[in-house]
Enzyme design. Structure first.
Site, PDB file in Angstrom:
ATOM      1  CB  THR A  31      -3.977   3.712   7.329  1.00  0.00           C
ATOM      2  OG1 THR A  31      -3.076   2.858   6.612  1.00  0.00           O
ATOM      3  CG2 THR A  31      -5.175   2.910   7.816  1.00  0.00           C
ATOM      4  CG  ASN A  82       0.504   1.057  -1.302  1.00  0.00           C
ATOM      5  OD1 ASN A  82       0.930   0.715  -2.408  1.00  0.00           O
ATOM      6  ND2 ASN A  82       0.421   2.329  -0.918  1.00  0.00           N
ATOM      7  CB  SER A 132       6.294  -7.399  -4.475  1.00  0.00           C
ATOM      8  OG  SER A 132       7.646  -7.648  -4.771  1.00  0.00           O
ATOM      9  CE1 TYR A 146      11.052  -0.343  -3.174  1.00  0.00           C
ATOM     10  CE2 TYR A 146      11.466  -0.901  -5.476  1.00  0.00           C
ATOM     11  CZ  TYR A 146      10.580  -0.614  -4.448  1.00  0.00           C
ATOM     12  OH  TYR A 146       9.226  -0.597  -4.703  1.00  0.00           O
ATOM     13  CE  LYS A 150       8.606  -2.926  -2.389  1.00  0.00           C
ATOM     14  NZ  LYS A 150       7.362  -2.843  -1.583  1.00  0.00           N
ATOM     15  CB  THR A 181       2.273   6.155  -8.945  1.00  0.00           C
ATOM     16  OG1 THR A 181       3.592   5.648  -8.680  1.00  0.00           O
ATOM     17  CG2 THR A 181       1.385   5.044  -9.473  1.00  0.00           C
TER      18      THR A 181
END
Length: 274
Positions: A31, A82, A132, A146, A150, A181
């Site tokens: 998704t 995610n 996380s 951020y 988390k 990434t």
């Protein structure tokens, strides 16, 4: 064969997890907000990968994706939360227009997606993987907002682990350090109100110098996550990479030092103690 539902599959760990699970023969509901980005990825898997739109800040979108997944595959064994992004900037630099949407996606979106899938998972057990970060283990200057999202995911996941154990549902906190990434590039926003007084602790420079140069191999991290999902007794906390392990070790040492140093004073707080 497991059936996975994974959010945030247009890039990064979500995309790699979807591909790795499908390549080993599992069924995957991949998704993202924009499903067009997923259709080419799903096409080679002969119906075992279903690409669906899912906006984690829209409850109706979440329900529709879960219903479509159940209609297509009949069950969900693994939920991977995610979807998310980062905000860099000092706490004073951030504005509500910047940090409130961050919590809507990283925390509240994760909660609503989890709540939508839990009735399915409770029927026969399964696994929740909450993505996380090393930033969820310890806070650092310039990443406080951020960090806060988390940290919330960590606390929520620890509570979920206890609540869901009687139903055979396991919870895994994947806590990656820096991996190569697209996260530092496309998934980081910078607080617009840049204040020179915080230049020394800002993470703006970190993004510029580290994007594309991270030491971590994301495919190796994905292999570890798959192994944890398959394990009979998976870990609740799964730091990924040497940087995340270093963060965890330093946090444990600092926590132990504070506890030990202040034990005699801070423990003497009950009624009736001399």
């Amino acid at each position: 064969m497991k059936t996975w539902l994974i959010t945030g599959c247009s890039s990064g760990f979500g995309q790699r997890l979807a591909l790795a699970a499908a390549r080993r023969g599992d069924r995957v509901v991949a998704t993202a907000r924009k499903v067009e980005a997923l259709r080419d990825m799903a096409r080679p898997f002969d119906g075992r990968m279903l690409a669906l739109p899912l906006e984690v800040t829209d409850a109706a979108s979440i329900r529709a994706a879960v219903e479509a997944a159940m209609e297509a595959f009949g069950d969900i064994d693994v939920l991977v939360n995610n979807a998310g992004y980062g905000l860099f900037g000092a706490i004073e630099e951030g504005t509500p227009e910047e940090y409130r949407p961050l919590f809507e996606v990283n925390v509240f979106g994760l909660i609503e997606t989890t709540r939508a899938v839990l009735p399915v998972l409770r029927r026969r057990g399964g696994t929740i993987v909450n993505m996380s970060s090393g930033a969820g283990i310890a806070g650092s200057g310039g990443g406080g907002y951020y960090n806060a999202t988390k940290f919330a995911v960590e606390g929520l996941s620890e509570a979920l682990s206890g609540e869901l154990a009687p139903f055979g549902v396991r919870v895994i906190l994947a806590e990656p350090g820096p991996f190569r990434t697209e996260f530092l590039g496309r998934s980081i926003t910078l607080a617009a109100n840049e204040m020179p007084v915080y230049a020394a602790s800002s993470r703006r420079r970190y993004r510029e110098t580290n994007n594309g140069h991270q030491a971590g191999d994301p495919d190796k991290a994905v292999a570890v996550i798959l192994r944890a999902v398959d394990a009979k007794e998976p870990p609740l906390h799964l730091p990924l990479g040497p940087v995340a392990h270093g963060i965890a070790e330093r946090k444990l040492a600092a926590f132990r030092k504070d506890i030990d140093t202040w034990r005699d004073v801070s423990i003497d707080t009950d009624f009736g103690r001399p």
